[in-house]
Enzyme design. Structure first.
Site, PDB file in Angstrom:
ATOM      1  N   HIS A  56       0.964  -1.336   0.109  1.00 56.76           N
ATOM      2  CA  HIS A  56       0.016  -0.040   0.216  1.00 56.76           C
ATOM      3  C   HIS A  56       0.799   1.166  -0.019  1.00 56.76           C
ATOM      4  O   HIS A  56       1.532   1.618   1.146  1.00 56.76           O
ATOM      5  CB  HIS A  56      -0.888  -0.046   1.233  1.00 56.76           C
ATOM      6  CG  HIS A  56      -1.905   1.096   1.027  1.00 56.76           C
ATOM      7  ND1 HIS A  56      -3.118   0.816   1.952  1.00 56.76           N
ATOM      8  CD2 HIS A  56      -2.065   2.204   0.518  1.00 56.76           C
ATOM      9  CE1 HIS A  56      -3.682   2.069   1.604  1.00 56.76           C
ATOM     10  NE2 HIS A  56      -3.127   3.208   0.965  1.00 56.76           N
ATOM     11  N   GLU A 132      -7.099   1.298  -4.159  1.00 63.39           N
ATOM     12  CA  GLU A 132      -7.960   2.073  -3.343  1.00 63.39           C
ATOM     13  C   GLU A 132      -8.988   2.766  -3.615  1.00 63.39           C
ATOM     14  O   GLU A 132      -8.748   3.999  -3.791  1.00 63.39           O
ATOM     15  CB  GLU A 132      -6.776   2.625  -2.231  1.00 63.39           C
ATOM     16  CG  GLU A 132      -7.335   3.089  -0.912  1.00 63.39           C
ATOM     17  CD  GLU A 132      -6.288   3.603  -0.092  1.00 63.39           C
ATOM     18  OE1 GLU A 132      -6.778   3.727   1.163  1.00 63.39           O
ATOM     19  OE2 GLU A 132      -5.577   4.418  -0.400  1.00 63.39           O
ATOM     20  N   ALA A 143      -8.438  11.642   3.211  1.00 66.83           N
ATOM     21  CA  ALA A 143      -8.018  12.725   2.115  1.00 66.83           C
ATOM     22  C   ALA A 143      -8.378  12.354   0.875  1.00 66.83           C
ATOM     23  O   ALA A 143      -8.058  13.168  -0.171  1.00 66.83           O
ATOM     24  CB  ALA A 143      -6.344  12.635   2.129  1.00 66.83           C
ATOM     25  N   GLN A 144      -9.247  11.199   0.614  1.00 66.22           N
ATOM     26  CA  GLN A 144      -9.783  11.152  -0.949  1.00 66.22           C
ATOM     27  C   GLN A 144     -10.695  11.668  -1.194  1.00 66.22           C
ATOM     28  O   GLN A 144     -11.551  12.125  -0.627  1.00 66.22           O
ATOM     29  CB  GLN A 144     -10.052   9.517  -0.697  1.00 66.22           C
ATOM     30  CG  GLN A 144      -8.610   8.794  -0.478  1.00 66.22           C
ATOM     31  CD  GLN A 144      -8.563   7.247  -1.309  1.00 66.22           C
ATOM     32  OE1 GLN A 144      -8.899   7.367  -2.272  1.00 66.22           O
ATOM     33  NE2 GLN A 144      -7.746   6.582  -0.619  1.00 66.22           N
ATOM     34  N   HIS A 198     -11.718   2.592   4.664  1.00 65.00           N
ATOM     35  CA  HIS A 198     -12.420   3.694   4.060  1.00 65.00           C
ATOM     36  C   HIS A 198     -13.925   3.447   4.642  1.00 65.00           C
ATOM     37  O   HIS A 198     -14.665   3.779   3.462  1.00 65.00           O
ATOM     38  CB  HIS A 198     -12.001   4.569   2.926  1.00 65.00           C
ATOM     39  CG  HIS A 198     -10.675   4.976   2.877  1.00 65.00           C
ATOM     40  ND1 HIS A 198     -10.342   6.201   3.621  1.00 65.00           N
ATOM     41  CD2 HIS A 198      -9.476   4.367   2.384  1.00 65.00           C
ATOM     42  CE1 HIS A 198      -9.133   6.448   3.624  1.00 65.00           C
ATOM     43  NE2 HIS A 198      -8.488   5.350   2.891  1.00 65.00           N
ATOM     44  N   ASP A 277       2.004   3.484   2.957  1.00 73.94           N
ATOM     45  CA  ASP A 277       0.842   4.492   2.581  1.00 73.94           C
ATOM     46  C   ASP A 277       1.502   5.708   2.217  1.00 73.94           C
ATOM     47  O   ASP A 277       1.006   6.867   2.586  1.00 73.94           O
ATOM     48  CB  ASP A 277      -0.296   4.542   3.710  1.00 73.94           C
ATOM     49  CG  ASP A 277      -1.521   5.237   3.085  1.00 73.94           C
ATOM     50  OD1 ASP A 277      -1.729   5.289   1.902  1.00 73.94           O
ATOM     51  OD2 ASP A 277      -2.420   5.627   3.999  1.00 73.94           O
ATOM     52  N   LEU A 313      -4.660  14.881   8.887  1.00 77.67           N
ATOM     53  CA  LEU A 313      -3.676  13.952   8.479  1.00 77.67           C
ATOM     54  C   LEU A 313      -4.302  13.364   7.257  1.00 77.67           C
ATOM     55  O   LEU A 313      -5.265  12.745   7.062  1.00 77.67           O
ATOM     56  CB  LEU A 313      -3.554  12.790   9.505  1.00 77.67           C
ATOM     57  CG  LEU A 313      -2.432  11.806   9.409  1.00 77.67           C
ATOM     58  CD1 LEU A 313      -1.061  12.557   9.280  1.00 77.67           C
ATOM     59  CD2 LEU A 313      -2.306  10.727  10.622  1.00 77.67           C
ATOM     60  N   ALA A 314      -3.374  13.329   6.307  1.00 76.79           N
ATOM     61  CA  ALA A 314      -3.494  12.959   5.024  1.00 76.79           C
ATOM     62  C   ALA A 314      -2.734  11.432   4.448  1.00 76.79           C
ATOM     63  O   ALA A 314      -3.342  10.756   3.675  1.00 76.79           O
ATOM     64  CB  ALA A 314      -3.469  13.872   3.817  1.00 76.79           C
ATOM     65  N   GLY A 315      -1.740  11.465   5.015  1.00 83.50           N
ATOM     66  CA  GLY A 315      -0.939  10.283   4.369  1.00 83.50           C
ATOM     67  C   GLY A 315       0.492  10.571   5.158  1.00 83.50           C
ATOM     68  O   GLY A 315       0.771  11.003   6.279  1.00 83.50           O
TER      69      GLY A 315
END
Length: 387
Positions: A56, A132, A143-144, A198, A277, A313-315
């Protein structure tokens, strides 16, 4: 070529040994007692472990899988060996079918070329693709981009499968939207791992998803409701069923070390999977801003990436060898469990344990040499030294 060290990770233990590699096949052709044959490379007491597999990871060094750019993908593969990664699944972000189709074709083309001539894309090998989304729950999208979150569609996913040259190995989806588990069942028929992520699914929905063929949970603790003792949710289901795989991001930012320890205490040695990730800002200076799925992100000093608009937090920008160090030194996870989480466990998850994930005769010579501070001294991919 013969390598040796007093600490080679074989059959779940540190053994003094020599590893003989066939130049013709790139596979391990024999393992011998330490010091018995003339060697080409003597690593003394440095640790030799199987190559790391990241199932991932969205990108790094300014590249994102969704870009559909061959040069960026090759740059990523070439640089990622510096952290001991020998195989990975480039991972998409939820987007339009047009963007995802282009991204999948790009990865497939580079992978085909790499299989024919490894030095067409020197470095880590593409072992497949992780899709994903776009079948994510809007409330847990992270964050998607919400605009492209869709209801699971087996026919559309089949088109993605074809565009990828049948290289998709994992699909992350919100199982509560998969009516009658149609996509989950279809993925199993294609040999693809359905992974819960998610998602706002309840504990009961997660359990039924496992019963209908889901085999993994994407970045446990993140992108799902928090665990509650009266409402355990996906987190509770992932911890309760020990034979279901679970990814976890081991950067200390996505999950507290106590939570990471508890995760591995439940998953044991065989079903915990460390993932990075990572995003395109990995390997770039702090303060860098970029797009992730159309959303603006910024790289912080601590290595985390956050949405510019909300600060959420996004990644991650985690490096896999640092994740291994974190597991052992900060989360208190036993060596065997920690190493398995980035070697044989991801190999089993994607059905490649016959070739990858451990140091055994007949397997690909994917090897990483680690110093005592966990930094990478050398990386070999199918017998070729790329770092």
């Amino acid at each position: 070529m013969i390598l040796q060290s007093t600490r080679v990770y074989i059959i779940n233990d540190w053994l003094p040994a020599q590893v003989a590699i066939s130049a013709a096949s790139g596979r391990i052709e024999g393992i011998h007692p330490y010091g018995t044959k003339p060697v080409d490379m003597d690593f003394n007491d440095l640790r030799i472990v199987p190559g790391f597999i990241d199932v991932h990871t969205h990108g790094a060094y300014g590249f994102d899988t969704n870009d559909g750019d061959k040069a960026g993908l090759r740059r990523w593969l070439q640089n990622i060996v510096s952290e001991g990664v020998t195989g990975l699944l480039p991972t998409t972000v939820t987007q339009s079918e047009e963007v995802l189709t282009k991204a999948l074709r790009n990865v497939a083309e580079v992978a085909r070329a790499q299989e024919k001539e490894p030095d067409s894309a020197p470095g880590a090998r593409i072992l497949g693709i992780h899709l994903e989304g776009p079948y994510l729950d809007k409330a847990c999208k992270g964050a998607q981009p919400e605009a492209y979150c869709e209801v699971p569609d087996p026919a559309q996913c089949r088109r993605y499968w074809d565009a990828s040259d049948r290289r998709i190995r994992i699909v992350t989806l919100a199982i509560e939207h998969d009516k009658d588990y149609r996509l989950t069942r279809s993925l199993n028929e294609m040999g693809i791992v359905p992974s819960l992520g998610h998602s706002s699914a309840s504990y009961e929905q997660a359990v039924m998803a496992f019963a209908n063929g889901a085999r993994s949970v994407t970045h446990v603790y993140n992108g799902m409701a928090p665990f509650h003792h009266r409402d355990p949710g996906i987190v509770g289901a992932s911890l309760r069923f020990h034979n279901v795989y679970g990814e976890i991001i081991c950067d200390g930012l996505h999950s507290d070390w106590a939570a990471v320890h508890a995760f591995f205490a439940c998953k044991g040695t065989d079903c915990g999977v460390m993932v990075s990730d990572s995003m395109r800002v990995k390997g770039l200076p702090a303060g860098t801003r970029a797009l992730f799925g159309g959303n603006r992100i910024e790289l912080y000093e601590d290595g985390s990436a956050h949405l510019v608009d909300s600060g959420k937090l996004a990644g991650s920008t985690l490096k896999m060898h640092e994740g291994l160090r974190n597991l052992v030194e900060k989360a208190g996870v036993p060596w065997q469990t920690a190493i398995n989480s980035c070697t044989i466990n991801p190999a089993r998850l994607i059905g490649m344990e016959d070739r990858k994930g451990s140091i055994r005769t007949g397997k690909d010579a994917d090897l990483v040499v680690l110093r005592d501070d966990y930094s990478v001294a050398a990386t070999f991919v199918c017998g070729r030294q790329y770092y």
